[in-house]
Design an enzyme around this catalytic site. Structure first.
Site, mmCIF file in Angstrom:
data_model
loop_
_atom_site.group_PDB
_atom_site.id
_atom_site.type_symbol
_atom_site.label_atom_id
_atom_site.label_comp_id
_atom_site.label_asym_id
_atom_site.label_seq_id
_atom_site.Cartn_x
_atom_site.Cartn_y
_atom_site.Cartn_z
ATOM 1 N N ILE A 13 161.018 26.627 48.257
ATOM 2 C CA ILE A 13 159.637 27.043 48.537
ATOM 3 C C ILE A 13 159.023 26.163 49.622
ATOM 4 O O ILE A 13 158.384 26.660 50.558
ATOM 5 C CB ILE A 13 158.785 26.972 47.235
ATOM 6 C CG1 ILE A 13 159.369 27.894 46.149
ATOM 7 C CG2 ILE A 13 157.323 27.321 47.531
ATOM 8 C CD1 ILE A 13 159.414 29.364 46.470
ATOM 9 N N CYS A 141 156.524 33.443 41.083
ATOM 10 C CA CYS A 141 156.920 34.645 41.840
ATOM 11 C C CYS A 141 156.690 35.917 41.017
ATOM 12 O O CYS A 141 156.082 36.880 41.499
ATOM 13 C CB CYS A 141 158.376 34.537 42.274
ATOM 14 S SG CYS A 141 159.497 33.947 40.996
ATOM 15 N N HIS A 194 155.367 35.524 30.804
ATOM 16 C CA HIS A 194 154.773 36.056 32.039
ATOM 17 C C HIS A 194 153.441 36.758 31.792
ATOM 18 O O HIS A 194 152.528 36.666 32.607
ATOM 19 C CB HIS A 194 155.766 36.997 32.723
ATOM 20 C CG HIS A 194 157.093 36.347 32.977
ATOM 21 N ND1 HIS A 194 158.129 36.402 32.063
ATOM 22 C CD2 HIS A 194 157.531 35.597 34.014
ATOM 23 C CE1 HIS A 194 159.168 35.723 32.532
ATOM 24 N NE2 HIS A 194 158.835 35.222 33.712
ATOM 25 N N HIS A 220 164.051 39.698 41.914
ATOM 26 C CA HIS A 220 163.710 40.168 40.567
ATOM 27 C C HIS A 220 163.327 41.653 40.668
ATOM 28 O O HIS A 220 162.826 42.094 41.707
ATOM 29 C CB HIS A 220 162.483 39.465 39.995
ATOM 30 C CG HIS A 220 162.538 37.977 39.956
ATOM 31 N ND1 HIS A 220 163.456 37.267 39.225
ATOM 32 C CD2 HIS A 220 161.738 37.041 40.526
ATOM 33 C CE1 HIS A 220 163.214 35.966 39.341
ATOM 34 N NE2 HIS A 220 162.187 35.805 40.134
HETATM 35 P P1 NAD Z 1 163.897 23.350 44.855
HETATM 36 O O1 NAD Z 1 164.713 22.585 43.870
HETATM 37 O O2 NAD Z 1 164.558 24.317 45.766
HETATM 38 O O3 NAD Z 1 163.075 22.335 45.765
HETATM 39 C C1 NAD Z 1 162.400 21.226 45.234
HETATM 40 C C2 NAD Z 1 162.472 20.088 46.232
HETATM 41 O O4 NAD Z 1 161.691 18.976 45.746
HETATM 42 C C3 NAD Z 1 163.905 19.545 46.439
HETATM 43 O O5 NAD Z 1 164.122 19.377 47.815
HETATM 44 C C4 NAD Z 1 163.883 18.209 45.700
HETATM 45 O O6 NAD Z 1 164.763 17.253 46.259
HETATM 46 C C5 NAD Z 1 162.436 17.771 45.918
HETATM 47 N N1 NAD Z 1 161.966 16.751 44.966
HETATM 48 C C6 NAD Z 1 162.537 16.316 43.812
HETATM 49 N N2 NAD Z 1 161.775 15.351 43.250
HETATM 50 C C7 NAD Z 1 160.698 15.176 44.061
HETATM 51 C C8 NAD Z 1 159.570 14.331 44.020
HETATM 52 N N3 NAD Z 1 159.378 13.450 43.017
HETATM 53 N N4 NAD Z 1 158.673 14.401 45.030
HETATM 54 C C9 NAD Z 1 158.836 15.286 46.043
HETATM 55 N N5 NAD Z 1 159.902 16.108 46.129
HETATM 56 C C10 NAD Z 1 160.809 16.070 45.145
HETATM 57 O O7 NAD Z 1 162.752 24.068 44.001
HETATM 58 P P2 NAD Z 1 161.949 25.375 44.396
HETATM 59 O O8 NAD Z 1 162.713 26.570 43.973
HETATM 60 O O9 NAD Z 1 161.478 25.273 45.800
HETATM 61 O O10 NAD Z 1 160.714 25.275 43.393
HETATM 62 C C11 NAD Z 1 159.568 24.508 43.688
HETATM 63 C C12 NAD Z 1 158.400 25.010 42.864
HETATM 64 O O11 NAD Z 1 158.146 26.366 43.215
HETATM 65 C C13 NAD Z 1 158.651 25.022 41.340
HETATM 66 O O12 NAD Z 1 157.414 24.806 40.694
HETATM 67 C C14 NAD Z 1 159.130 26.434 41.088
HETATM 68 O O13 NAD Z 1 158.927 26.868 39.759
HETATM 69 C C15 NAD Z 1 158.243 27.195 42.055
HETATM 70 N N6 NAD Z 1 158.767 28.499 42.451
HETATM 71 C C16 NAD Z 1 160.084 28.686 42.719
HETATM 72 C C17 NAD Z 1 160.536 29.949 43.045
HETATM 73 C C18 NAD Z 1 161.981 30.223 43.313
HETATM 74 O O14 NAD Z 1 162.424 31.320 43.042
HETATM 75 N N7 NAD Z 1 162.751 29.307 43.829
HETATM 76 C C19 NAD Z 1 159.638 31.005 43.148
HETATM 77 C C20 NAD Z 1 158.282 30.779 42.938
HETATM 78 C C21 NAD Z 1 157.861 29.518 42.570
#
Ligand code: NAD
Length: 340
Positions: A13, A141, A194, A220
């Protein structure tokens, strides 16, 4: 004066939000954070995004990889007005302490519980709820997809009750350690979380959701049965209402988009960054009406649907637009979301 923005957590994200922020005329991307050097950190540097160290990472690891750091997350927070937290689920809540100490506002993602922020946000549905807030949470999402559709249906015919089954992707395309790679996993938390999450946006919406997880990474799909308060004239009227709304993309039967493989092939053909598709996808042929009972499918590209919402959340917090439609129009123009 542009609002200065940091992105903390540069994964699925975060890297998309950073690109989107960098395209906004009223926002300035000051920097992004990484915990460890990897190809995403390299891409951030190649794009010219200043890189800051976050979490448990060490400067030595970046030095060994030959990636220059502009400082730590604390340095970054001292230079910005707002941070978009895109760290993993539940880490955002921990990070909130950093943001409070630095006196910056924050946009959290849907992996955090609703009480991490003052309000939950979905641009079409409740833009004004974000106004002036210090801490705002963009819903997940799936919840974003449901909230957008709820906005269209509620504002046109009203919703008596909604039953939705969410067919959830098992992992994102780059995740090789998640699954299932075979089989269908029912979510035994019934109804699923949800529905209550949609009610953080529409507290009075009667909605019950169930979910299964399947071996796909693309999108999804939601299977919806909605009893409306008033009957639309016909299914075509419902299709038209979705078509008129921003953030919806409709496919006609002649386009031969049979399912999510063709939807994402279309997205790659359209050529937005990462091959993303930030709209709710509706198949015209999958919209049916029986009196007040509406049936429809929608597909949600989990990796990108919350990206425009994160931009609009910042605009709402800093009152940068007259209203939701103005912010949405600007975001969609800069990100190339055209509808059709
Ligand atoms: P991701 O694992 O792809 O990315 C997270 C990033 O944060 C990684 O690069 C990780 O190294 C980094 N990270 C770890 N610890 C950290 C810290 N202490 N400080 C800063 N960065 C740190 O995760 P994502 O899929 O991008 O999800 C991020 C958020 O978005 C979550 O809350 C998730 O639920 C939400 N989200 C994800 C999706 C999806 O489908 N991937 C969709 C909607 C919302």
């Amino acid at each position: 004066m542009k609002v200065r923005v940091a992105v903390n957590g540069y994964g699925t994200i975060g890297k998309r939000v950073a690109d989107a922020v960098a395209k906004q005329p009223d926002l300035e991307l000051v920097g992004v954070t990484k915990t460890r050097p990897n190809f995403e950190a390299l891409r951030a540097r190649e794009k010219g995004f200043p890189l800051y160290l976050a979490g448990e990472g060490t400067p030595e690891a970046f030095a060994t990889a030959g990636l220059s750091l502009a400082g730590t997350v604390h340095d970054l927070l001292s230079k910005v007005d707002v941070v978009v937290d895109a760290s993993p689920d539940k880490v955002g809540r921990e990070n909130r302490k950093l943001y409070e100490a630095a006196g910056v506002r924050a946009v959290f993602q849907g992996g955090e519980k609703a009480d991490v922020a003052e309000a939950s946000f979905s641009a079409l549905a409740n833009y004004s709820a974000g106004r002036g807030k210090r801490f705002l949470r963009v819903v997940s999402c799936n919840t974003t997809g449901l909230a957008r559709a709820a906005h269209v249906l509620r504002s046109t015919w009203g919703v008596d009750h909604w039953e939705a089954t969410l067919i959830r992707r098992g992992a994102d395309p780059a995740e090789s350690k998640k699954g299932p790679i075979n089989g269908i996993l029912p979510t035994f938390h019934l109804p699923s979380h949800h529905g209550p999450d949609v009610r953080t946006i529409f507290p009075d919406l009667s909605i019950a959701t169930t979910a299964v997880v399947v071996p796909t990474t693309l999108m999804h799909v939601h299977v919806n049965h909605v009893r409306l308060k008033q009957a639309p004239r016909d299914a075509a009227e419902v299709v038209e209402a979705f078509r008129r709304s921003p953030r919806f993309l409709l496919f006609a039967p002649w386009e031969q988009v049979d399912g999510t493989p063709q939807v994402m092939e279309y997205a790659r053909n359209r050529g937005a960054g990462f091959g993303d598709l930030m709209e709710n996808v509706i198949w015209e042929d999958g919209v049916r009406l029986d009196g007040r009972d509406l049936y429809f499918f929608q597909a949600i590209h989990q990796e990108s649907i919350v990206v425009p919402e994160s931009v609009d959340a910042i605009r709402a917090m800093f009152d940068l637009a007259k209203d939701g439609p103005e912010s949405i129009a600007l975001t969609d123009r800069t990100l190339g979301l055209k509808g059709r």
